[in-house]
Design an enzyme around this catalytic site. Structure first.
Site, short mmCIF file in Angstrom:
data_model
loop_
_atom_site.label_atom_id
_atom_site.label_comp_id
_atom_site.label_asym_id
_atom_site.label_seq_id
_atom_site.Cartn_x
_atom_site.Cartn_y
_atom_site.Cartn_z
CE LYS A 53 -3.85 -2.45 2.05
NZ LYS A 53 -4.61 -2.85 3.24
CD GLN A 97 -3.43 -4.44 6.36
OE1 GLN A 97 -3.29 -3.49 5.59
NE2 GLN A 97 -4.10 -5.53 6.02
CG ASP A 120 -9.54 -0.12 4.47
OD1 ASP A 120 -9.21 -0.41 3.30
OD2 ASP A 120 -8.85 -0.42 5.47
#
Ligand code: NAP
Length: 284
Positions: A53, A97, A120
């Site tokens: 990422k 995460q 997200d």
């Protein structure tokens, strides 16, 4: 039947390039798009995702801030960091995460992230926006599935779409997005009866079951398009999906490979959400 292999690697590259151009335009207006990436502990798979990422951010001209917290971090400590990132006007997106260590409640953490920075797309406000057809962040893997179909010129409107899996991060949002594109959508799960019969009605199949090679040729209608979300490592260490590619591909009109299908799209759509965060934060 000859089939098209949907090239997620090439499509994701195209999307990242579009993001790079937009990030540059924002920079010219004095806005440096910034993503805060938070990792708790050192789970090796999470470390790989986080690294990828951050690398994608670099490619796209998005600034990434790294927060690597120890495994024993408490929920309060993590919530306090999220509070600071929420309040920091220089931070456009916040990504924590997953999975998190057992002492931390993932739902509490997801809900603590400012919905306007939830790149997200996991916050209930963004999930609700998707459900009610309003603007919001869409979770990256399902958004990637739709981009793969659109950019491969696979029509969704009016088509029978069957999604296998109903998780909050893949199955449910994928079904809602297909519905928003005017597909006729059926969602299957572990309690679905006659799965083969249901899936074999589909023009578009999205497999998000989490079981290696679970979908076989006898689930698939001749000419269907098949999107394989699963990622598994087989006994020889080779990657495979939820779909038994070798038996299914010859029946399809189009199919995603594993690797190189849905996988690369998730990060590309994260970049796209980071870009969208500037506009979205004004409208949410
Ligand atoms: P998940 O949370 O484990 O959900 C799996 C879903 O499959 C559940 O809804 C489950 O039904 C359903 N299911 C399980 N067994 C079934 C059966 N025998 N028949 C029909 N449905 C069944 O998994 P997920 O997070 O959605 O992920 C799915 C797969 O995608 C995994 O392989 C994961 O590694 C992969 N993934 C890939 C990416 C990417 O970037 N490519 C991103 C996320 C996930 P119930 O709800 O009834 O239990």
């Amino acid at each position: 039947m000859s089939y098209q292999i949907i090239d997620g690697k090439a499509i994701s590259k195209q999307i990242k390039e579009e993001c790079r151009v937009k990030a540059e335009q924002y920079r010219e207006r004095g806005i440096l798009i910034t993503l805060a990436v938070v990792q708790v502990g050192q789970d090796p798979a999470s470390s790989v995702y986080v690294r990828n990422k951050k690398r994608a951010c670099e490619e796209c001209g998005i600034k990434s801030l790294s927060y690597e917290l120890p495994e024993e971090t408490t929920e309060e400590e993590l919530l306090s960091l999220i509070g600071k990132l929420n309040a920091d006007s220089a931070v456009n997106g916040i990504l924590v995460q997953l999975p998190l260590p057992g002492q931390i409640d993932e739902n509490r953490v997801i809900q603590a992230i400012d919905a306007r920075k939830d790149v997200d797309g996991f916050h209930p406000m963004n999930a609700g926006a998707l459900c009610t057809g309003q603007r919001g962040f869409v979770s990256c893997t399902p958004a990637g599935i739709i981009e793969l179909l659109k950019r491969s010129n696979i029509e969704i409107a009016g088509k029978e779409c069957v999604v296998i899996g109903r998780s909050n991060i893949v199955g449910k949002p994928a079904a809602l997005l297909l519905l928003a594109e005017n597909g006729t959508v059926t969602v299957c799960h572990s309690r679905t009866k006659n799965l083969k019969e249901v899936v074999s009605r589909a023009d578009i199949v999205v497999a998000a079951v989490g079981k290696p090679k679970f979908i076989t040729a006898d689930h698939i209608k001749e000419g269907a398009a098949v999107i394989d979300v699963g990622i598994h490592r087989n006994e020889n260490g080779k990657l495979c999906g939820d779909v038994d590619f070798d038996s299914v591909a010859p029946k399809c009109s189009a199919i995603t490979p594993v690797p190189g299908g849905v996988g690369p799209m998730t990060i590309a759509m994260l970049m796209s959400n980071c870009i969208a965060s500037v506009d979205l934060s004004e409208s949410l």
